[in-house]
Design a protein around this motif. Structure first.
Motif, short mmCIF file in Angstrom:
data_model
loop_
_atom_site.label_atom_id
_atom_site.label_comp_id
_atom_site.label_asym_id
_atom_site.label_seq_id
_atom_site.Cartn_x
_atom_site.Cartn_y
_atom_site.Cartn_z
N PHE C 106 0.84 -1.19 0.00
CA PHE C 106 0.00 0.00 0.00
C PHE C 106 0.88 1.24 0.00
O PHE C 106 0.63 2.20 -0.75
N GLY C 107 1.93 1.22 0.82
CA GLY C 107 2.87 2.33 0.85
C GLY C 107 3.53 2.55 -0.51
O GLY C 107 3.65 3.68 -0.98
N LEU C 108 3.90 1.46 -1.18
CA LEU C 108 4.53 1.58 -2.50
C LEU C 108 3.55 2.20 -3.50
O LEU C 108 3.92 3.06 -4.30
N LEU C 109 2.29 1.75 -3.45
CA LEU C 109 1.26 2.30 -4.35
C LEU C 109 1.19 3.80 -4.19
O LEU C 109 1.17 4.57 -5.15
N PHE C 110 1.21 4.20 -2.92
CA PHE C 110 1.06 5.59 -2.59
C PHE C 110 2.30 6.40 -3.00
O PHE C 110 2.19 7.48 -3.55
N ILE C 111 3.47 5.81 -2.76
CA ILE C 111 4.71 6.51 -3.09
C ILE C 111 4.82 6.73 -4.61
O ILE C 111 5.19 7.81 -5.07
N THR C 112 4.47 5.70 -5.41
CA THR C 112 4.52 5.89 -6.87
C THR C 112 3.57 7.00 -7.29
O THR C 112 3.91 7.84 -8.11
N GLU C 113 2.37 7.00 -6.69
CA GLU C 113 1.38 8.00 -7.07
C GLU C 113 1.86 9.41 -6.74
O GLU C 113 1.87 10.30 -7.61
N VAL C 114 2.27 9.61 -5.50
CA VAL C 114 2.70 10.94 -5.10
C VAL C 114 3.99 11.34 -5.82
O VAL C 114 4.16 12.50 -6.22
N GLY C 115 4.87 10.35 -6.03
CA GLY C 115 6.10 10.64 -6.77
C GLY C 115 5.80 11.15 -8.17
O GLY C 115 6.39 12.14 -8.63
N LEU C 116 4.86 10.51 -8.86
CA LEU C 116 4.49 10.94 -10.20
C LEU C 116 3.87 12.33 -10.18
O LEU C 116 4.12 13.15 -11.07
N ILE C 117 3.06 12.60 -9.14
CA ILE C 117 2.46 13.94 -9.02
C ILE C 117 3.56 14.99 -8.86
O ILE C 117 3.54 16.04 -9.51
N LEU C 118 4.55 14.68 -8.03
CA LEU C 118 5.61 15.66 -7.77
C LEU C 118 6.44 15.92 -9.03
O LEU C 118 6.86 17.03 -9.29
N VAL C 119 6.66 14.85 -9.83
CA VAL C 119 7.50 15.01 -11.01
C VAL C 119 6.72 15.57 -12.20
O VAL C 119 7.18 16.48 -12.88
N PHE C 120 5.54 15.02 -12.45
CA PHE C 120 4.82 15.37 -13.67
C PHE C 120 3.56 16.19 -13.46
O PHE C 120 2.91 16.58 -14.41
N GLY C 121 3.16 16.39 -12.21
CA GLY C 121 1.93 17.15 -11.96
C GLY C 121 0.69 16.28 -12.09
O GLY C 121 0.79 15.09 -12.39
N VAL C 122 -0.48 16.91 -11.88
CA VAL C 122 -1.72 16.13 -11.85
C VAL C 122 -2.46 16.17 -13.18
O VAL C 122 -3.57 15.66 -13.28
N ASP C 123 -1.85 16.79 -14.23
CA ASP C 123 -2.57 16.88 -15.52
C ASP C 123 -2.71 15.51 -16.17
O ASP C 123 -1.89 14.62 -15.96
#
Lengths: 242, 319, 291
Positions: C106-123
């Motif tokens: 679950f932590g990994l799922l969350f880290i990938t998601e937030v990591g992608l948001i930080l790098v590429f944004g929410v668009d």
């Protein structure tokens, strides 16, 4: 005449296409000592699981103390007085040895509503009986394999059963330890507890059982006096022919 | 310590917390404090099921938001006093827990976890399509300025209610730990098959745990609309609720009630600071990394460092 | 009448094609959860990571997203091997895989998601490829290439994996470890190594599955969550670890969702997946004491 304590009739169980048990009939009278033997995969464990409620039998009936058990959950059967020990010990690993015994005392003995027992005293008594006196505060991880088997038996006894099914309680034990457990089971039987012992160690089975039941390939092929059963040609073939 | 003594002490501590917050007399203290307290309730609620029986609930946002939307619906239908609304939200989420449990708890624990994860998505789908509570556009809720009967600022009132919920949740958790129920939960967590054989009615106990846990999550979510005044599905069902609520007990320690409390106080306070100074995405990343780090390196959490949950609690617990 | 029949037919076709895509996103779970008993709930997170890999290669270098994802597969394989190694040492070896193992993923799922948001944004991000847009027609039935090409790519991947598992030595060892890890140890193979290979393979599939996802629809970091219910529903109903069962269950869910979207509206389709999951759990006969 008293009705039998345990009355199994026509019990059958399949796993997919594999017939694990077929038309098993078994009557056990209160106070008896029964040995249940059979080669590996003959269905002994499946029978124990069907009796104790871990598995559901597809055909047949199980009656215990006059009550029909079919469809009853395992914990209800334990409360009725049918307890089992596991072949591979399954202690509650985060609880101490004494707390392991406390669970059946709280959930079986107290749930019967026949008054409360003094839990610490009862735990100490049980631990003394199985030779684990003074070990109550330890965690199961610190016990040896033999001690875990003793704890397993003590936990089944803590439920104060009328019928105890001991599933290979002695596998891997030394000569002396087998004798210790045998003496313990005999003492328990002396106090009126009916016992079904599933065992590979023939010395123990023969020394213990008043009656011997043999399962082979999911069928009961013999049931009677141990000395006679052991000389039964079909039983000899099943054991020696393989 | 007896149950009543503990409760009295907890109420005294809660009173002191409120008095201290009021003494600072800064609106932000109450705004930020409310979130911290909300997480204390959520983390304690999650631990009733997750920590004690070992069943992992990922659907926290579903339980939490469903109660929040119950509040929105009730406000439109029949305005009731907030404590009653909180009870209603708790009842709805408790029922949801019971239903989820009934459908999936006969299976291995991992199936329950997956089902809860999917449930949160479905609950969100349901709310998005429910126009009465605003649908995908969201709903505005008017927060009164003052409460009618206490004559205090409404934010102070929300803070006070959440403080009360903390006391009730913690007292419940502690009571369970020291009761037969808690022993049964521990037996289930360690070995369900052996627990059944030892006479523990495992299904019933698991249902009690899911219902209680769901109810407390609902109670934590019910006042939310009055706190945020605008509620829409993405914020109500935000994944951050689930991550925080799972991370807090696992970081604090799942074996005993101080674990979720410490984890929530620590993590929620930290987040209030980080969100203000850095960004909310970074702060969630920190939580995620802390969660993974703690479960790998310190499986028994912070309270494990002090030996709580291994000996101290147990020593005081024997009857 | 003709119109609604045509609507129905096209809903079935797009459901079938969607099902092919679902098979691609689920096949990794069939390996990790079905064969290895590792409940990797972070799987959809890695699929979204795969989408971003394909998107980056496509928008930056103009490479075809599906080809780019095949090139990126070894990187995902290594990522999977690393995660298994961590999982094994932290949980599996200690026999503590349930609560903490689930929370770990679950932590990994969350880290990938937030990591992608930080790098590429929410668009939302989308890719360009010649097969996005045109359609083939067969009478009144429409086969959008945007769905047909991913469908074929997905079936090719599932087919190749099946060949690998049933023909190669390592593949058969993976099937054996799914049955009985102890027997494998006796045969002289190292179960931990076999499981590492299998888990790494399951993560490698997310590269292509992610590319397929972004060909079918625009992708943003948190979209993976919508697939958790789906992949586990399909894996369970498909009979945990059976490839043929997985494909059939995937197509079944695809058709059901497509019919729902056509006749009730697309906002309800996540609820279908959940109903499907509960059905899968209810139908599963082995219950809590079986696998």
């Amino acid at each position: 005449m008293n009705p039998p304590l345990l009355d199994v009739s026509g019990l059958g169980k399949r796993f997919g296409g594999f017939v694990a048990l077929e038309a098993i009939d078994l009557r056990v009278t209160e106070g008896e000592r029964i040995g249940l033997i059979g080669p590996n995969g003959s269905g002994k464990s499946t029978l124990v699981n069907c009796l104790s409620g871990t598995l559901r039998n597809e055909t047949g009936q199980v009656r215990f103390a006059g009550r029909l058990l079919d469809g009853m959950a395992a914990h209800q059967r334990t409360r009725l007085g049918l307890a089992r020990s596991f072949q591979l010990p399954r202690p509650f690993r985060s609880l101490t040895v004494a707390e392991n015994l406390q669970i059946p005392i709280e959930y079986v003995v107290h749930a019967r509503g026949e008054g409360r027992v003094d839990v610490p005293a009862r735990c100490a008594e049980l631990l003394g009986l199985v030779g684990l006196a003074g070990r109550g505060e330890e965690l199961p991880a610190g016990l040896t394999q033999v001690e875990m088997r003793k704890l397993e038996l003590a936990r089944a006894m803590a439920a104060e059963p009328r019928l105890l099914i001991a599933d290979e309680a002695m596998a891997g034990l030394s000569h002396q330890e087998v004798d210790d457990i045998l003496a313990l089971l005999l003492a328990l039987n002396d106090r009126g507890v009916t016992i079904i012992m599933i065992e590979h160690i023939m010395r123990a089975v023969m020394g213990f059982s008043q009656r011997l039941v043999v399962l082979v390939a999911g069928r009961k092929i013999a049931d009677g006096n141990p000395e006679e059963v052991i000389r039964n040609p079909e039983v000899e073939r099943a054991y020696l022919g393989e | 310590m007896r149950g009543w003594t503990f409760l009295l002490l907890a109420v005294l501590v809660a009173g002191a917390v409120y008095a201290a917050a009021a003494a600072v007399n800064n609106g932000y203290v109450f705004f930020a404090g409310y979130v911290v307290l909300q997480y204390v309730v959520l983390a304690t609620a999650w631990n009733l099921l997750g920590g004690y029986t070992g069943y992992v609930n990922f659907g926290i946002a579903g339980f939490f938001a469903l109660a929040a939307y119950t509040t929105v619906a009730l406000e439109k239908l029949a305005p009731l006093p907030l404590p009653v609304v909180i009870l209603a939200g708790g009842a709805i989420s408790g029922l949801l827990g019971l239903g989820m449990g009934y459908l999936t708890l006969r299976l291995r624990g991992v199936f329950f976890s997956i089902a809860t994860l999917a449930m949160a998505v479905v609950a969100q789908t349901f709310v998005v399509n429910w126009n009465f509570v605003g649908g995908s556009a969201g709903a505005f809720v008017i927060r009164p300025q003052f409460t009618a009967w206490l004559r205090i600022d409404y934010i102070h009132y929300l803070f006070l209610l959440m403080l009360g919920l903390c006391v009730i949740a913690l007292a419940t958790a502690r009571l369970i730990e020291r009761s037969r129920l808690g022993d049964g939960f521990a037996a289930i967590r360690d070995d369900e098959l052996a627990a059944e054989a030892a006479g523990v009615p495992t299904l019933r106990l698991k249902l009690i745990a899911t219902a209680l846990s769901g109810a407390f999550m609902g109670m934590a979510g019910a006042p939310l609309p009055y706190y945020v005044t605008y509620l829409d599905p993405p914020s109500a069902f935000s994944l951050s609720y689930a991550v925080n609520t799972i991370a807090m007990p696992l970081i604090g320690g799942t074996a005993a009630w101080p674990g979720p409390l410490i984890g929530a106080l620590l993590l929620a306070t930290l987040q209030q600071l980080v969100t203000v100074t850095i960004s909310s995405a970074v702060n969630l990343l920190i939580v995620g990394l802390m969660l993974v780090g703690f479960i790998i390196i310190a499986p028994r959490g912070i309270i494990g460092w002090f030996g709580i949950g291994a000996g101290l609690v147990r020593k005081g617990k024997r009857r | 009448m003709y119109l609604s029949l045509g609507l129905f037919g096209n809903a079935i076709v797009s459901g079938l094609l969607l099902g092919g895509f679902y098979a691609a996103v689920t096949i990794g779970i069939s390996i990790s959860f079905g064969m290895l008993d590792i409940a990797n709930i972070a799987h959809p997170g890695f699929i979204v990571l795969g989408s971003y890999g394909a998107w980056y290669a496509n928008s930056r270098f103009g490479v075809d997203p599906l080809i780019a994802s095949v090139v990126l597969m070894p990187a995902f394989y290594l990522l999977g091997a690393g995660i298994y190694q961590l999982y094994y040492h932290a949980f599996e070896r200690r026999g503590d895989a349930s609560l903490r193992g689930l929370a770990f993923f679950f932590g990994l799922l969350f880290i990938t998601e937030v990591g992608l948001i930080l790098v590429f944004g929410v668009d939302y991000r989308l890719v360009r490829a010649p097969y996005i847009g045109p359609s083939l027609y067969l009478g009144a039935l429409e086969f959008p290439l945007r769905l047909l090409v991913p469908f074929l790519a997905s079936l090719a991947m599932v087919g190749l994996l099946w060949l690998y598992l049933s023909r190669s030595f390592t593949g058969r060892a993976i099937l054996a470890v799914a049955q009985d890890a102890e027997a494998l140890r006796i045969m002289g193979a190292n179960p931990q190594r076999i499981k590492r290979i299998a888990f790494a393979l399951s993560i490698a599939t997310t590269s292509l599955a992610g590319a397929i996802l972004i060909v079918i629809q625009p992708v943003e970091p948190s979209i993976g969550r919508d697939y958790i219910g789906r992949v586990f529903a399909i894996a369970v109903l498909g009979g945990l670890g059976s490839f043929a069962g997985t494909v059939v269950a995937a197509i079944l869910l695809g058709i059901m969702e497509s019919l729902t979207a056509t006749f009730y509206g697309p906002s309800w389709s996540p609820a279908i997946a959940f109903g499907f999951l509960l059905l899968a759990l209810a139908v599963k006969p082995s219950g809590m004491f079986g696998r």
